[in-house]
Enzyme design. Structure first.
Site, PDB file in Angstrom:
ATOM      1  N   ASP A 165       0.811  -1.215   0.000  1.00  0.00           N
ATOM      2  CA  ASP A 165       0.000   0.000   0.000  1.00  0.00           C
ATOM      3  C   ASP A 165       0.848   1.272   0.000  1.00  0.00           C
ATOM      4  OD1 ASP A 165      -2.381   1.511   0.256  1.00  0.00           O
ATOM      5  OD2 ASP A 165      -2.144   1.582   2.441  1.00  0.00           O
ATOM      6  N   ASN A 424       6.764  -7.352   6.463  1.00  0.00           N
ATOM      7  CA  ASN A 424       5.523  -6.716   6.894  1.00  0.00           C
ATOM      8  C   ASN A 424       4.327  -7.462   6.334  1.00  0.00           C
ATOM      9  OD1 ASN A 424       4.057  -4.299   8.097  1.00  0.00           O
ATOM     10  ND2 ASN A 424       3.253  -4.340   5.998  1.00  0.00           N
ATOM     11  N   GLU A 425       3.510  -7.956   7.234  1.00  0.00           N
ATOM     12  CA  GLU A 425       2.236  -8.588   6.898  1.00  0.00           C
ATOM     13  C   GLU A 425       2.328  -9.658   5.820  1.00  0.00           C
ATOM     14  OE1 GLU A 425      -0.877  -5.728   6.271  1.00  0.00           O
ATOM     15  OE2 GLU A 425      -0.854  -5.178   8.390  1.00  0.00           O
ATOM     16  N   ASN A 478      -0.039  -5.562  13.520  1.00  0.00           N
ATOM     17  CA  ASN A 478      -0.722  -4.473  12.816  1.00  0.00           C
ATOM     18  C   ASN A 478      -2.227  -4.721  12.949  1.00  0.00           C
ATOM     19  OD1 ASN A 478       1.855  -3.850  12.002  1.00  0.00           O
ATOM     20  ND2 ASN A 478       1.551  -4.310   9.828  1.00  0.00           N
ATOM     21  N   TYR A 480      -6.351  -3.070  13.079  1.00  0.00           N
ATOM     22  CA  TYR A 480      -7.214  -1.953  12.688  1.00  0.00           C
ATOM     23  C   TYR A 480      -8.651  -2.136  13.175  1.00  0.00           C
ATOM     24  CZ  TYR A 480      -3.341  -0.274   9.850  1.00  0.00           C
ATOM     25  OH  TYR A 480      -2.119   0.224   9.438  1.00  0.00           O
ATOM     26  N   TYR A 484     -10.798  -1.183   9.688  1.00  0.00           N
ATOM     27  CA  TYR A 484     -11.109  -2.200   8.660  1.00  0.00           C
ATOM     28  C   TYR A 484     -12.116  -3.221   9.174  1.00  0.00           C
ATOM     29  CZ  TYR A 484      -7.297  -0.429   5.757  1.00  0.00           C
ATOM     30  OH  TYR A 484      -6.494   0.365   4.979  1.00  0.00           O
ATOM     31  N   GLU A 515       1.120  -1.209  14.024  1.00  0.00           N
ATOM     32  CA  GLU A 515       0.214  -0.361  13.232  1.00  0.00           C
ATOM     33  C   GLU A 515      -1.153  -0.348  13.887  1.00  0.00           C
ATOM     34  OE1 GLU A 515      -0.085  -1.221   9.030  1.00  0.00           O
ATOM     35  OE2 GLU A 515       2.096  -1.395   8.810  1.00  0.00           O
ATOM     36  N   TRP A 560      -0.182   4.111  12.775  1.00  0.00           N
ATOM     37  CA  TRP A 560      -0.071   4.153  11.316  1.00  0.00           C
ATOM     38  C   TRP A 560      -0.873   5.340  10.822  1.00  0.00           C
ATOM     39  CZ3 TRP A 560       3.322   1.965   8.361  1.00  0.00           C
ATOM     40  CH2 TRP A 560       3.152   2.042   6.973  1.00  0.00           C
ATOM     41  N   LYS A 579      -4.061   7.988   6.598  1.00  0.00           N
ATOM     42  CA  LYS A 579      -3.990   7.651   8.022  1.00  0.00           C
ATOM     43  C   LYS A 579      -2.939   8.477   8.760  1.00  0.00           C
ATOM     44  CE  LYS A 579      -5.833   3.002   7.535  1.00  0.00           C
ATOM     45  NZ  LYS A 579      -5.718   2.856   6.061  1.00  0.00           N
TER      46      LYS A 579
HETATM   47  C1  GCB Z   1      -1.316  -2.247   6.648  1.00  0.00           C
HETATM   48  C2  GCB Z   1      -0.034  -2.142   5.941  1.00  0.00           C
HETATM   49  C3  GCB Z   1       0.301  -0.719   5.545  1.00  0.00           C
HETATM   50  C4  GCB Z   1      -0.951  -0.061   4.987  1.00  0.00           C
HETATM   51  C5  GCB Z   1      -1.987  -0.025   6.093  1.00  0.00           C
HETATM   52  C6  GCB Z   1      -3.306   0.607   5.632  1.00  0.00           C
HETATM   53  O1  GCB Z   1      -1.606  -3.156   7.362  1.00  0.00           O
HETATM   54  O2  GCB Z   1       1.030  -2.702   6.648  1.00  0.00           O
HETATM   55  O3  GCB Z   1       1.303  -0.747   4.585  1.00  0.00           O
HETATM   56  O4  GCB Z   1      -0.716   1.202   4.476  1.00  0.00           O
HETATM   57  O5  GCB Z   1      -2.272  -1.319   6.501  1.00  0.00           O
HETATM   58  O6  GCB Z   1      -3.482   1.793   5.812  1.00  0.00           O
HETATM   59  O7  GCB Z   1      -4.123  -0.095   5.061  1.00  0.00           O
END
Ligand code: GCB
Length: 606
Positions: A165, A424-425, A478, A480, A484, A515, A560, A579
Site C-alpha cells: 500500500d 511486513n504482513e 498491525n 485496525y 477495517y 500499526e 499508522w 492515516k
Molecule cells: C497495513 C499495511 C500498511 C498499509 C496499512 C493501511 O496493514 O502494513 O502498509 O498502508 O495497513 O493503511 O491499510
C-alpha cells in the site's frame, strides 16, 4: 559496507544534481548501447529523486521497466594512485551501471547501497580523467523481487500491480558518490557494545566496545590496526591495537532513548614505518538491548515504544532522501513526544539512522519484504497461496536473504536500531510461509546475535493461526479494529482488540502494536465522530490506548502513519493513504495534539 568519508586519508565527491534521463518503454537501450555515448533524447532529472512525479506526465509516473540516467564526472586530479569507488545509496529496484563503455556493477534490491571499485578501470589514465557514468534502473516487481509484484498487459499498456500500500516510486532516491581511499584501506568494522555493573567493578558502570576491523588492499600484510575511542569532547577514553579487541570505558555516558550520546572510534592502519595508511571514523553508542519475558529492555531498563510507522514520501520528490524533511520529521517526532519509529516498509536512507543515533530516537529496521500476501489489498483472486514454486518461491527467498544481509551489513553499528523486522504482513498462517521464513530468521540471528528479530503480523493470521510468530522474539501486530473491522463501532472494536491482545500476551513475549490507525481527511469534522473525521481519528486512538494500557505485555504503540502518503490508485484511497497524524505536507491533524498530550506526559513521568 562503510560510508564515504572525508578523513586525513579519504576524500569524497557527491554526484547529486541534474542528470540526463530518459525512459526506455520499449526496452531497447541495452541493445542500442545507450551507455556507449551521450544518452539519446534525454532530458534533465534531479538526483536524488523518484522520477515519477517530477514531470506532469502520466507516462513517466506510471512507467514500467527500465529508465536511464547519465552524467559525466571528473575524477579529482589529486586522486591519482588512490582506490576510487563509485557508490549508490540505492537504485529502486535494480540497476546496471556502466562507466564509459564498461559495465561496472549490477545490483538487485531498491533500498540498500552498492558500489563499484573503479581503480582498475582508471589505471593507465591521466590524472583528472573525465568519466561517463550511465545507470539503467529497472522498477519492475516480479514474484522474485523484494517486494513482489506482477506486470499485466492491459489495453492501456503494461501496468505494474503490487500487493503493498504505497506507490511504486523508482529511480535514484539517494546520493551518488565518488570517493577515494588509499589502496590499503579499512574495508569494514563491526562494533558490539556492552554494559556491566558486575562484581569486581563495584557500583561503577563499565561499558565495553568490542570491535572487529577488516583491512584490505595492496599492503594489508604490512599494516597494524590501531583504534582510539573518543568521547563527545574529543577526549580519548580507551585505545587498542589489533584488528579486533574489546575496549573498556569506565563510567560511560550510555546511549539511551532521548539521549543520543555518541563516541567516535577512530580506526587507523599504520605501516611499519609509522606512516598512516588509512583512517576511518565509526560512531559508537554504548547501549544494550534485550528481551526478557514480556519486557523490551534498553540498558536493562524497560523501554516502551511510542511513535509511528513512517514512509519516505513527499510530494514531487517521491521517495528521495531529503535533508529538509529528515530534520523536520525528527523535530516533529520530538514535538509530539515520540521516542521511536519503524522504517516501514524498507530500509531508509543512511542519513536517517545517523540522525536517529544522534537524537536518541529508537528505530525498528525493516527489510523491503512487504506485500508477500495475496489475500490483502490488490490481491489476485484465484491465485491461491502466496508462497510456492510458481509464486513467491526460492528465487524470492534468495533475494530476501540477500536483502537481510545487506540491511544488517549496512545498519549493524547504529545504536538507534534495536530490532530487525524481516517482513511486513506476509501470509503467515500456512506451512509454506513457515518453511519460507524459518531460514530467514536463522540467517538474521546468525548475522546479528545482538538484536531481537520480528516481523509485522497481519490480522488475517491471528493468535493460534499464525505459524511464523513463534520464530520471533517480539510480537509485532498491525491491527485496525474500528477501521477495517468494526468500522466506526469503537465499543465492539475495543472488546475485540482486547480479546486478541490478551490471547497474544499468553505467549509471554513483548507485544509492539506496529500499526493502528484510521484514514482521516484533514479539515473534515463531525459532532458524532464519524469515520474519516478528525474527531474519529482521535477517538479511535483513545480506544486503542485504553486497551494497550490494560495489557501488560504491550510495550509499544506505533500509530499508522506519521504522515499521509502516496499509494497506487484505488477506490479506498483518496489522493493516497490518509492515516497520517500529519498531512503529507506535515500539518498536524487534531489527533496529533491528542497524541502529544499522551506521549509528552509519559515522557515527563519517565
Ligand atoms: C497495513 C499495511 C500498511 C498499509 C496499512 C493501511 O496493514 O502494513 O502498509 O498502508 O495497513 O493503511 O491499510
Amino acid at each position: 559496507m562503510l560510508r564515504p568519508q572525508d578523513t586525513a586519508t579519504r576524500e569524497t565527491k557527491r554526484l547529486d544534481g541534474l542528470w540526463s534521463f530518459r525512459l526506455d518503454p520499449d526496452g531497447v537501450g541495452r541493445d542500442e548501447r545507450w551507455f556507449a555515448g551521450p544518452l539519446p533524447g534525454a532530458f534533465e532529472m534531479p538526483v536524488p529523486a523518484s522520477y515519477n512525479d517530477v514531470l506532469p506526465d502520466a507516462a513517466v509516473r506510471l512507467h514500467v521497466g527500465e529508465a536511464w540516467y547519465q552524467r559525466t564526472v571528473r575524477v579529482p586530479h589529486g586522486w591519482a594512485g588512490e582506490r576510487v569507488v563509485l557508490r549508490f545509496g540505492s537504485a529502486t529496484h535494480r540497476a546496471t551501471v556502466w562507466v564509459d563503455d564498461v559495465e561496472v556493477v549490477r545490483h538487485e534490491g531498491g533500498y540498500t547501497p552498492f558500489e563499484a571499485d573503479l581503480t582498475g578501470l582508471l589505471a593507465g589514465r591521466a590524472p583528472g580523467a573525465e568519466l561517463r557514468v550511465t545507470v539503467c534502473v529497472d522498477n519492475e516487481l516480479t514474484f522474485a523481487s523484494i517486494p513482489p509484484g506482477i506486470v499485466v498487459e492491459t489495453p492501456g499498456g503494461r501496468r505494474q500491480h503490487y500487493f503493498h500500500d504505497f506507490f511504486n516510486y523508482a529511480g535514484l532516491h539517494r546520493s551518488v558518490w565518488l570517493y577515494a581511499t588509499p589502496t590499503t584501506y579499512v574495508d569494514d568494522v563491526t562494533v558490539v557494545t556492552g554494559v556491566s555493573r558486575g562484581p569486581g567493578d563495584g557500583d561503577e558502570v563499565v561499558g565495553t566496545v568490542a570491535y572487529d576491523v577488516v583491512a584490505e588492499g595492496r599492503d594489508v600484510g604490512g599494516v597494524e590496526v590501531r583504534v582510539e575511542l573518543r568521547d563527545g569532547d574529543g577526549r580519548t577514553v580507551a585505545a587498542g591495537i589489533g584488528a579486533s579487541g574489546t575496549l573498556r570505558v569506565e563510567g560511560p555516558h550510555l546511549w539511551a532513548p532521548g539521549d543520543g550520546y555518541l563516541y567516535d572510534l577512530e580506526i587507523r592502519l599504520v605501516g611499519a614505518d609509522g606512516v598512516l595508511a588509512d583512517v576511518y571514523i565509526q560512531t559508537v553508542g554504548i547501549r544494550t538491548v534485550e528481551v526478557r519475558g514480556t519486557q523490551f529492555l534498553v540498558n536493562g531498563e524497560p523501554f516502551r515504544f511510542r511513535g509511528f510507522g513512517k514512509h519516505e514520501d513527499a510530494a514531487i520528490r517521491g521517495k528521495a532522501h531529503d535533508a529538509v524533511l529528515l530534520v523536520h520529521d525528527l523535530a516533529l517526532l520530538d514535538w509530539i513526544g515520540a521516542n521511536s519509529f519503524r522504517t516501514s516498509h524498507y530500509p531508509y536512507a543512511e542519513e536517517v539512522y545517523d540522525l536517529a543515533d544522534r537524537h536518541g530516537v529508537v528505530v525498528i529496521d525493516e527489510v523491503a519484504a512487504v506485500g508477500q500476501n495475496f489475500d490483502l489489498q490488490g490481491g489476485l483472486p484465484g491465485r491461491g497461496r502466496t508462497f510456492g514454486p510458481d509464486t513467491v518461491g526460492a528465487a524470492a527467498q534468495a533475494n530476501h536473504a540477500q536483502a537481510i544481509r545487506e540491511l544488517v551489513a549496512r545498519d549493524k553499528n547504529h545504536p538507534c536500531v534495536v530490532l530487525w523486522s524481516v517482513a511486513n504482513e506476509p501470509e503467515s498462517e500456512t506451512d509454506e510461509a513457515r518453511a519460507y521464513f524459518e531460514p530467514l530468521f536463522e540467517l538474521t540471528r546468525e548475522l546479528d546475535p545482538t538484536r531481537p528479530v520480528g516481523f509485522a503480523n497481519v490480522a488475517t493470521a491471528p493468535h493460534g493461526a499464525c505459524r511464523v510468530s513463534e520464530l520471533a522474539d517480539v510480537v509485532m501486530l498491525n491491527r485496525y479494529y474500528g477501521w477495517y473491522v468494526d468500522t466506526g463501532d469503537l465499543a465492539s472494536a475495543e472488546a475485540h482488540l482486547r480479546a486478541e491482545l490478551e490471547a497474544w500476551a499468553t505467549d509471554g513475549k513483548p507485544i509492539v502494536v506496529t500499526e493502528y490507525g484510521a484514514d482521516t481527511l484533514a479539515g473534515l469534522h463531525s459532532a458524532t465522530g464519524e469515520p474519516w473525521t478528525e474527531e474519529f481519528q482521535a477517538a479511535y486512538l483513545a480506544m486503542n490506548h485504553r486497551v494497550f494500557d490494560a495489557v501488560d505485555a504491550v510495550v509499544g504503540e506505533h500509530v499508522w502513519n506519521f504522515a499521509d502518503f502516496e499509494t497506487s490508485a484505488g477506490v479506498h484511497r483518496v489522493d493516497g493513504n490518509r492515516k497520517g497524524v500529519f498531512t503529507r505536507d506535515r500539518r498536524p491533524k487534531a489527533a496529533a495534539h491528542f497524541l502529544r498530550e499522551r506521549w509528552r506526559s509519559a515522557r515527563r513521568s519517565a
